[in-house]
Design an enzyme around this catalytic site. Structure first.
Site, mmCIF file in Angstrom:
data_model
loop_
_atom_site.group_PDB
_atom_site.id
_atom_site.type_symbol
_atom_site.label_atom_id
_atom_site.label_comp_id
_atom_site.label_asym_id
_atom_site.label_seq_id
_atom_site.Cartn_x
_atom_site.Cartn_y
_atom_site.Cartn_z
ATOM 1 C CG ASP A 99 -0.250 -0.006 2.534
ATOM 2 O OD1 ASP A 99 1.010 0.016 2.544
ATOM 3 O OD2 ASP A 99 -0.930 -0.015 3.581
ATOM 4 C CD GLU A 106 0.474 2.583 5.849
ATOM 5 O OE1 GLU A 106 0.848 1.712 6.655
ATOM 6 O OE2 GLU A 106 -0.614 3.187 5.950
ATOM 7 C CE LYS A 128 16.600 34.153 -15.132
ATOM 8 N NZ LYS A 128 15.755 33.516 -14.081
ATOM 9 C CG ASP A 132 21.601 27.153 -10.557
ATOM 10 O OD1 ASP A 132 21.575 27.750 -9.468
ATOM 11 O OD2 ASP A 132 20.723 27.282 -11.423
ATOM 12 C CB SER A 186 14.464 21.396 -11.714
ATOM 13 O OG SER A 186 13.295 20.648 -11.606
ATOM 14 C CB THR A 187 12.988 21.341 -16.324
ATOM 15 O OG1 THR A 187 13.327 22.741 -16.409
ATOM 16 C CG2 THR A 187 11.830 21.155 -15.347
ATOM 17 N N GLY A 188 16.315 21.589 -16.543
ATOM 18 C CA GLY A 188 17.428 21.851 -17.451
ATOM 19 C C GLY A 188 17.173 22.935 -18.468
ATOM 20 N N GLY A 189 15.980 23.529 -18.449
ATOM 21 C CA GLY A 189 15.650 24.541 -19.451
ATOM 22 C C GLY A 189 16.577 25.743 -19.423
ATOM 23 C CB THR A 190 17.969 27.759 -16.637
ATOM 24 O OG1 THR A 190 16.689 28.181 -16.139
ATOM 25 C CG2 THR A 190 18.958 28.907 -16.482
#
Length: 294
Positions: A34, A36, A192, A219, A223-227
């Site tokens: 389940d 846990e 930016k 950095d 996370s997503t690598g977009g930057t």
């Protein structure tokens, strides 16, 4: 001092234990159908009257489960008679929401803090927490230490002394400057710029002189690598010879690593705050040093 090997950070915890010459305490983990978790300390009888360190990262996937495992371990350590418990949580889940944005929200980092305090954590060590002011939310001793110099050391050992340390934005310039202190090369950040017609924010390499340079983008979290993907395109247009990406917490969600490598990043380097194929730098020297003086 005894070191509890949290299931999410077994290899890191073992390295810390060996480095400090401490007895390590393995943990039996079972996850029921389940979902846990069940944890049990092996050699729990050696903890009575001891200072105990529990090392457990709380990164995705299943950061909720890892948080509960941390709680169960601390509770078990306290029940075993430990006099003081230090939680070493290299990646602290939910630390990025530290204020209210919309009516009806909670503040996730305060919830985590309250949970850790309630289960008996006496002090906490984490690594490169996303916002330093989050530390003020804790009602017990907490310290965030930086692993940027360890990442920079990795590149020096690889023969890249003198590389250019780049921050992905001005707010992360302090990270790039810390890396520069080890590398000894140039330092800068991507600007930016907000398009006044669309309102979208885009990266700009205005003012950067990286032609022919080996550039390492530093950095705290990827996370997503977009930057990073956007940064590589700019750096290549500016004539950078080599581009690397380094971060303390390599979340690398989904196909982030592939996107970055396809864009031209030659190597992705992270720490073992989040175990994985890009966790090439161990936090053990840093954590051991902090625990020895704690």
């Amino acid at each position: 001092m005894k070191v509890v090997l949290g299931p999410a950070s077994v290899e890191l915890a073992e390295r810390v234990s060996v480095s400090m010459g401490c007895i390590s305490v393995p943990v039996v983990l079972r996850v029921f159908p389940d979902g846990e978790s069940y944890v049990r300390l092996e050699k729990g009888d050696v903890l009575s009257g001891e200072d105990v360190v529990v090392i457990q990262t709380t990164c995705p996937p299943m950061q909720d489960g890892k948080l509960f495992q941390l709680a169960f371990m601390v509770d078990a350590v306290k029940r075993a008679g430990a006099c003081r418990v230090t939680a070493v949580v290299p990646y602290l889940a939910y630390s990025r929401q530290d204020k209210l944005f919309l009516s009806g929200e909670g503040i996730s980092v305060e919830t985590v803090v309250n949970m850790l305090m309630a289960i008996g954590v006496d002090s906490l060590v984490t690594v490169n927490i996303h916002s330093e002011h989050v530390l003020s939310k804790f009602s017990f001793p907490v310290r965030s230490v930086s692993a940027i110099s360890l990442l920079a050391d990795y590149f020096v050992a690889r023969g890249y002394r003198g590389a250019y340390a780049l921050a992905p934005d001005k707010g992360a310039m302090y990270i790039a400057k810390e890396a520069q202190g080890v590398l000894g090369g140039g330092v800068g950040y991507l600007s930016k710029v907000r398009d006044r017609y669309t309102g979208q924010t885009v990266q700009s390499g205005e003012g950067l002189n990286v032609e022919g340079e080996t550039v390492i983008i530093f950095d705290d979290i990827i996370s997503t690598g977009g930057t990073i993907v956007g940064a590589v395109e700019i750096l290549k247009d500016l004539g950078a010879k080599h581009v690397f990406a380094a971060c303390v917490h390599p979340l690398l969600i989904g196909d982030a690593a592939k996107r970055m490598l396809d864009a031209g990043v030659e190597e992705i380097v992270g720490t073992d705050s989040i175990p994985g194929p890009y966790s090439k730098v161990s936090l053990s020297p840093l954590i051991s040093k902090i625990l020895k003086v704690a």
